[in-house]
Design an enzyme around this catalytic site. Sequence first.
Site, short mmCIF file in Angstrom:
data_model
loop_
_atom_site.label_atom_id
_atom_site.label_comp_id
_atom_site.label_asym_id
_atom_site.label_seq_id
_atom_site.Cartn_x
_atom_site.Cartn_y
_atom_site.Cartn_z
N CYS A 1 -20.76 -9.11 16.28
CA CYS A 1 -20.05 -8.12 15.48
C CYS A 1 -18.61 -7.99 15.95
O CYS A 1 -18.19 -8.65 16.92
CB CYS A 1 -20.75 -6.77 15.56
SG CYS A 1 -20.75 -6.07 17.22
N ASP B 1 15.52 -24.57 -3.00
CA ASP B 1 16.57 -25.57 -2.88
C ASP B 1 16.52 -26.41 -4.16
O ASP B 1 15.46 -26.51 -4.78
CB ASP B 1 16.30 -26.44 -1.65
CG ASP B 1 17.20 -27.65 -1.59
OD1 ASP B 1 18.42 -27.48 -1.64
OD2 ASP B 1 16.66 -28.78 -1.52
#
Length: 739
Positions: free
Chosen positions: A22, A423
């Site tokens: 857990c 770009d």
Amino acid sequence: MSAFTSTIRTTNHTLLVDGMSCASCVARVEKALLKVPGVQEASINLASEKATVITLPDVSFATLAAAIGKAGYAASPETAGEVPAVKRRFPEWWPVAVSIVLTLPLLAPMLLELLGKEWMLDGWWQLALATPVQFWLGLRFYRAGWKAVRARAGNMDLLVALGTSAAYGLSVYLLWRNADTRMPHLYFEASAAVITLVLLGKWLEARAKRQTTDAIRSLNALRPTVARVLIEGQEVSIPVQQVAIGDKVVVRPGERIPVDGTVINGQSHVDEALITGESLPIAKAPGDQVTGGSVNGEGLMVLRTIAIGTETTLARIIRMVESAQAAKAPIQRIVDRISAVFVPVVLSIAILTFIVWVLLLADWEVALINAVTVLVIACPCALGLATPTSIMAGTGVAARHGILIKDAEALEIAHSVTAVAFDKTGTLTEGKPMLVAVEAVEGMDKNNILQLSAALQKTSDHPLAHAVLEMAKSQRLAVPDTVNAKALPGRGVQGVVGGEILMLGSTRLMLESGTAPARLLERAAALEKQGRTISWLLRSRGNETETLGLLAFGDAVKGASYQAVANLHKLGIKTVMLTGDNQGSANAVAENLGIDEVWAGLLPEDKASIIQDLRDRGYVVAMVGDGLNDAPSLVAADVGLSMSTGTDVAMQAAGITLMRGDPRLVADSLDVSRRTYGKIKQGLFWAFAYNILGIPLAAAGMLSPVVAGAAMAFSSVSVVMNALLLRRWRSASDIRHPD
């Protein structure tokens, strides 16, 4: 990583941790590792059961394993490549099956009561059936719980062990006390059913978790083990680990390519689908590069090896996916802080529940059962699994579609992106000059202009010459021969074609040699305003030179760029273009694609400044680039995306790498990030909801331990299965992917 760790040499360790159940276990293992002198960072992934630890060079694996062992868990080294299947004497599901067989008779009276029939199994038979479930099949919970107690911590196993032991112990006491009288109501079925349901839930959870690592297994399966190497003209089969850079490797039709290499002989088509996400085979000829792991098509090829082992593209991809799956998302750190106090709080609530019920009813039997129910339902399994299982599933499906996400932080940030900066050259455009327009004077045909221009460029290696020849080839035009070809320095080229002296060159050459018709001059001005490069075709006759036509060159927009921008707009994302090119060329591309904001004539530092300005304006910015000059802006953005067709520097600077030079993958990256983050939030919501609703109901006596055990098991399985729905994600822009 802190500034300190980035300035000194460090070592990365990956350990397999056994016994975690857990989120509390995760917190305890991390805490134990961080206490080790020399450990800089420690990150635990519950779903993959791995610990990633960054240490100083003198910290050994044994030291780390000892710290994990002291915390109550077992550590082992991660083996390279695919983990071999463990040969088991019995299948993994056998404890679940045996537990179900032993528990069903205990539950039978409850089931028969629903049908209106009364029947009760003798108490001593109940004890006989419940005992092996409690202490044999449930032994794992006692072992893990005891380790947690020794480490002065708590975990799911401790809650299950305490809860079921209390129910079992109460039943034994009641059976012994009433041995000579009428048999009382016992709770053996509760303790046995809880253990059975938890075992079933853990088995289903383990099966589901294995599916989250399908991407890694698929990539590992691409690694060939044998290569055919040419040694003194003979094919010799050797282990792929023994292939050296520069070796000539033979790949036959239908075989998987064993190394990264350059084709030196033969032609074929190569299927790179599982590496780049591109479903169509790619044509390969001498001079082209191929990637190890891809599948050769119809032709035999000979390759020269350029990368081996851990430096191959496939190995780098596997490392990136593993790194992303092992990393911890920022949101998980909040969960870890909650988990650290979760079990102590639950134990306190269980004790308080017992005390309150004893005071209210003076019935310690009812009080104990309600306290047991609180312990059983308050399992933090789902809490610890919600984030890592979603990240593993999300990064896995992204990798199958050609999107490599370096770390969980990039994945988490990408979901909130509101602006994407591109770009231009090589990202939205092809990145190489192409012939975009041909114009001719009256009486001349455009194809004739192209033929004559191609004839003059036959012997040139200039990029513009390649563009002319490629266009002539695509138009299937016959290119005549040229004689007496010579360069005109700074102006162009001259040669004799079909007995006539022709020249192809710049506007300067045209102005020096003669004039052009007004119509062509106007057309040239319009093309130059769009950022095109103009070449003029001239014919010299005696003392006169006349203009025959013009060629316009430009960096052609990728066909996928139109859909890429449209997909981003559908997601409500602002698009920006940053380029070092001239304003005219930038405006033409931006207008063509529908980009919202354009910046041209930029230096690399200018791009980074504009990225920062966008962030200051409140945008979460993603930067997309592929060149060396894009690295500063990729780093400046909230998240960087680089094309794998670009430079290594750009890929190192980016958080996400796109394995194809396809700008549509940008929107896909953001979409899969949004879906993954959505699954994380859904998983955490349900994990908290189970506990927030379940604990008060259990404390109020409205749930039985059996129902609580079923709800707890279902919570973990449902969170993992919900995360696995990400594996069904499909690219919005490319429906060709078969998976």
